[in-house]
Design a protein around this motif. Structure first.
Motif, mmCIF file in Angstrom:
data_model
loop_
_atom_site.group_PDB
_atom_site.id
_atom_site.type_symbol
_atom_site.label_atom_id
_atom_site.label_comp_id
_atom_site.label_asym_id
_atom_site.label_seq_id
_atom_site.Cartn_x
_atom_site.Cartn_y
_atom_site.Cartn_z
ATOM 1 N N THR A 237 0.996 -1.255 0.021
ATOM 2 C CA THR A 237 -0.005 -0.149 0.084
ATOM 3 C C THR A 237 0.971 1.152 -0.016
ATOM 4 O O THR A 237 0.642 2.226 -0.757
ATOM 5 C CB THR A 237 -1.048 0.014 1.285
ATOM 6 N N ILE A 238 1.856 1.288 0.887
ATOM 7 C CA ILE A 238 2.823 2.329 0.838
ATOM 8 C C ILE A 238 3.649 2.527 -0.438
ATOM 9 O O ILE A 238 3.631 3.698 -1.000
ATOM 10 C CB ILE A 238 3.780 2.289 2.053
ATOM 11 N N ILE A 239 3.954 1.578 -1.155
ATOM 12 C CA ILE A 239 4.571 1.632 -2.394
ATOM 13 C C ILE A 239 3.620 2.169 -3.407
ATOM 14 O O ILE A 239 4.156 2.902 -4.291
ATOM 15 C CB ILE A 239 5.199 0.157 -2.878
ATOM 16 N N LYS A 240 2.342 1.731 -3.368
ATOM 17 C CA LYS A 240 1.485 2.250 -4.363
ATOM 18 C C LYS A 240 1.458 3.672 -4.327
ATOM 19 O O LYS A 240 1.123 4.232 -5.441
ATOM 20 C CB LYS A 240 0.041 1.602 -4.027
ATOM 21 N N TYR A 241 1.649 4.281 -3.200
ATOM 22 C CA TYR A 241 1.398 5.914 -3.311
ATOM 23 C C TYR A 241 2.640 6.470 -3.040
ATOM 24 O O TYR A 241 2.928 7.747 -3.085
ATOM 25 C CB TYR A 241 0.782 6.123 -2.004
ATOM 26 N N LYS B 145 0.202 16.238 -2.543
ATOM 27 C CA LYS B 145 -1.070 15.426 -3.519
ATOM 28 C C LYS B 145 -1.693 14.520 -2.577
ATOM 29 O O LYS B 145 -2.879 14.024 -2.841
ATOM 30 C CB LYS B 145 0.014 14.985 -4.590
ATOM 31 N N LEU B 146 -1.022 13.833 -1.922
ATOM 32 C CA LEU B 146 -1.732 12.926 -0.939
ATOM 33 C C LEU B 146 -2.777 13.692 -0.218
ATOM 34 O O LEU B 146 -3.909 13.000 -0.060
ATOM 35 C CB LEU B 146 -0.812 11.838 -0.046
ATOM 36 N N LYS B 147 -2.478 14.580 0.339
ATOM 37 C CA LYS B 147 -3.534 15.463 1.226
ATOM 38 C C LYS B 147 -4.673 15.557 0.568
ATOM 39 O O LYS B 147 -5.996 15.493 0.766
ATOM 40 C CB LYS B 147 -2.797 16.846 1.872
ATOM 41 N N ALA C 242 -6.670 12.577 -0.414
ATOM 42 C CA ALA C 242 -7.354 12.066 0.556
ATOM 43 C C ALA C 242 -8.496 13.095 0.999
ATOM 44 O O ALA C 242 -9.730 12.349 1.247
ATOM 45 C CB ALA C 242 -6.285 12.095 1.958
ATOM 46 N N GLN C 243 -8.546 14.359 0.969
ATOM 47 C CA GLN C 243 -9.473 15.067 0.862
ATOM 48 C C GLN C 243 -10.549 15.120 0.100
ATOM 49 O O GLN C 243 -11.739 14.749 0.343
ATOM 50 C CB GLN C 243 -9.050 16.732 0.899
ATOM 51 N N ASN C 244 -10.135 14.779 -1.196
ATOM 52 C CA ASN C 244 -11.214 14.651 -2.459
ATOM 53 C C ASN C 244 -12.016 13.081 -2.205
ATOM 54 O O ASN C 244 -13.099 13.110 -2.138
ATOM 55 C CB ASN C 244 -10.433 14.384 -3.706
ATOM 56 N N VAL C 245 -11.320 12.040 -1.864
ATOM 57 C CA VAL C 245 -11.898 10.804 -1.323
ATOM 58 C C VAL C 245 -12.746 11.042 -0.239
ATOM 59 O O VAL C 245 -13.875 10.425 -0.356
ATOM 60 C CB VAL C 245 -10.714 9.850 -1.236
ATOM 61 N N ASP D 289 0.698 13.458 8.612
ATOM 62 C CA ASP D 289 1.784 13.008 7.464
ATOM 63 C C ASP D 289 1.154 12.037 6.382
ATOM 64 O O ASP D 289 -0.212 11.774 6.424
ATOM 65 C CB ASP D 289 2.986 12.150 8.286
ATOM 66 N N ARG D 290 1.844 11.810 5.525
ATOM 67 C CA ARG D 290 1.557 11.021 4.542
ATOM 68 C C ARG D 290 1.006 9.719 4.716
ATOM 69 O O ARG D 290 0.052 9.163 3.893
ATOM 70 C CB ARG D 290 2.628 10.879 3.503
ATOM 71 N N PHE D 291 1.280 9.088 5.826
ATOM 72 C CA PHE D 291 0.600 7.601 6.005
ATOM 73 C C PHE D 291 -0.654 7.971 6.401
ATOM 74 O O PHE D 291 -1.387 7.029 6.430
ATOM 75 C CB PHE D 291 1.901 7.040 7.179
#
Length: 126
Positions: free
Chosen positions: A5-9, A16-18, A21-24, A114-116
């Protein structure tokens, strides 16, 4: 969370992750509240995911499912959340005890995610 899962992102930056995450999460809220209308005024026009305690000032409540509910664009943007009506209807929706829990959490020092944490949110609410 497993390493796959970590590798996928890994190609995503933290900002961009933030955003992802907000959009999802917002899409999840709109789907969860589908057919309920705006929590503040009851309108079904231009439904968004509106925060009772703003995400900017209360980062610890950004992804709290009780703090975010369907809200029309007029109440969310142009009426600054229409918070008096939001609170009244939030108490009806989730109960006074849960709203008071949000009140307590809103006074706590906000933490930076954080990103996680963002990956967890994406995976949980997609």
């Amino acid at each position: 969370m497993d390493s796959n899962t970590i590798i996928k992102y890994q190609k995503y930056t933290t900002p961009k992750l933030k955003l992802k995450a907000q959009n999802v999460f917002n899409a999840y809220i709109r789907k969860r509240d589908e057919g309920m209308g705006c929590i503040s005024c009851g309108s079904y026009n231009q439904i968004q995911a509106g925060h009772f305690y703003s995400a900017g000032n209360h980062n610890n409540l950004r992804f709290d499912i009780h703090n975010v509910n369907s809200q029309c664009k007029k109440c969310n943007y142009f009426l600054s959340g229409n918070l008096l009506e939001y609170r009244k209807n939030l108490i009806v929706k989730i109960g006074l005890e849960a709203v008071e829990r949000l009140d307590i959490l809103s006074k706590q020092r906000t933490t930076k995610n954080d990103r996680f944490k963002f990956i967890e949110i994406i995976e949980e609410y997609k």
